[in-house]
Design a protein around this motif. Structure first.
Motif, PDB file in Angstrom:
ATOM      1  N   THR A 116       0.878  -1.158   0.144  1.00 29.16           N
ATOM      2  CA  THR A 116       0.072  -0.028   0.211  1.00 29.16           C
ATOM      3  C   THR A 116       1.315   1.449   0.353  1.00 29.16           C
ATOM      4  O   THR A 116       2.185   1.036   0.355  1.00 29.16           O
ATOM      5  N   GLY A 151       0.828  -1.630   6.181  1.00 30.98           N
ATOM      6  CA  GLY A 151      -0.787  -1.091   5.025  1.00 30.98           C
ATOM      7  C   GLY A 151      -1.717  -1.816   6.073  1.00 30.98           C
ATOM      8  O   GLY A 151      -2.722  -2.043   5.476  1.00 30.98           O
ATOM      9  N   ARG A 152      -1.774  -2.985   5.415  1.00 31.73           N
ATOM     10  CA  ARG A 152      -2.833  -4.210   6.222  1.00 31.73           C
ATOM     11  C   ARG A 152      -2.749  -4.464   7.585  1.00 31.73           C
ATOM     12  O   ARG A 152      -2.173  -6.500   7.463  1.00 31.73           O
ATOM     13  N   ASP A 169      -8.357  -0.860   6.543  1.00 33.77           N
ATOM     14  CA  ASP A 169      -7.483  -1.468   7.474  1.00 33.77           C
ATOM     15  C   ASP A 169      -7.393  -0.861   8.544  1.00 33.77           C
ATOM     16  O   ASP A 169      -6.341  -1.632   8.983  1.00 33.77           O
TER      17      ASP A 169
END
Length: 270
Positions: free
Chosen positions: A4, A119-120, A176
């Protein structure tokens, strides 16, 4: 899995900054380490994976307990530093959520503040679960929200100087994110398939100095450092002036800073 914009920003923020991190923020992040290892039941003979090892504080502490340690980080300068700090650990370059390990390879997996930097987060926790053997232990820490007063000091100085976050410095995408509470972090583990998930809050006062607390961000460490590094010299000077003024409320009689911090620790079983 595609990275991301947040992941890419994190890679830039930490590139080549292991020494600057070690000189300041690493001591702060070391506070939860004993509790983190206890939560993952790390002891003699434990096959442990330390994800986001940074400068190797967790890896070194686990080796001192007799664990067999593998440690990974996404930043090459951190990998080099961790290898020096934790001789005997297998230290590798690797990035969440794609770890180069077999399913169930480890008895325990820990991540000290690494979830803050991916990012996740849900995909990251699912990957940590994947490499933990059935019945094994997983434990992670993140910073709590709302942040403790000591943690907001630098941000308050930036705000007082009139600096705002630029749009090209991405935050975690709303879809997220997750609640930075005991329940929110425990739910993240449960959602990743872990059982018996629970969370707790750790609080401590971090002792430092004005110079040490300023040095890391001034060298571009972390998101706050990236924000400061983008400013022209007069604005950086204004931030520093505001920081010194705001530090007065945390200054001890001996001239050091005592900064209250709070973090979340969650554990679960694979």
């Amino acid at each position: 899995m595609t990275t991301t914009a947040f992941d890419q920003s994190e890679r830039r923020a930490w590139a080549g900054r292991a020494a600057a991190y070690a000189a300041g923020f690493a001591r702060l992040c070391a506070h939860p380490v004993p509790r983190l290892l206890d939560a993952a039941e790390v002891g003699r003979g434990t096959r442990l994976l330390d994800v986001g090892t940074g400068t190797g504080t967790v890896a070194a502490a686990a080796i001192a307990r007799g664990a067999r340690v593998t440690a990974v980080d996404a930043e090459p300068s951190m990998v080099e530093s961790a290898a020096r700090a934790a001789p005997g650990a297998d230290v590798r370059l690797a990035t969440l959520p794609n770890l180069p390990f077999a399913d169930g390879e480890f008895d325990a997996v820990v991540g000290n503040f690494v979830v803050n930097h991916v990012g996740r987060p849900r995909a990251a926790l699912a990957e940590l679960h994947r490499v933990t053997r059935p019945g094994g232990h997983l434990a992670v820490t993140v910073w709590a929200t709302p942040a403790a007063p000591g943690q907001t000091l630098l941000g308050r100085a930036v705000e007082a100087a009139g600096v705002t976050r630029p749009p090209d410095l991405p935050a975690l995408a709303a879809e997220d994110d997750f609640p930075r509470t005991e329940q929110g972090l425990a739910a993240l583990l449960t959602g990743a398939g872990l059982t018996r998930a629970s969370g707790e809050t750790l609080r401590w006062d971090h002792r430092t100095t004005i110079e040490e607390w300023w040095a890391g961000p001034a060298a571009g460490v972390a998101t706050i450092g990236q924000l400061i590094a983008r400013q022209p010299a007069p604005v950086v000077g204004e931030i520093r002036s505001r920081f010194e003024a705001l530090s007065a409320e945390f200054t001890t009689p001996d001239g050091e800073l005592l900064l209250p911090h709070a973090a979340l620790l969650a554990r679960g079983r694979a």
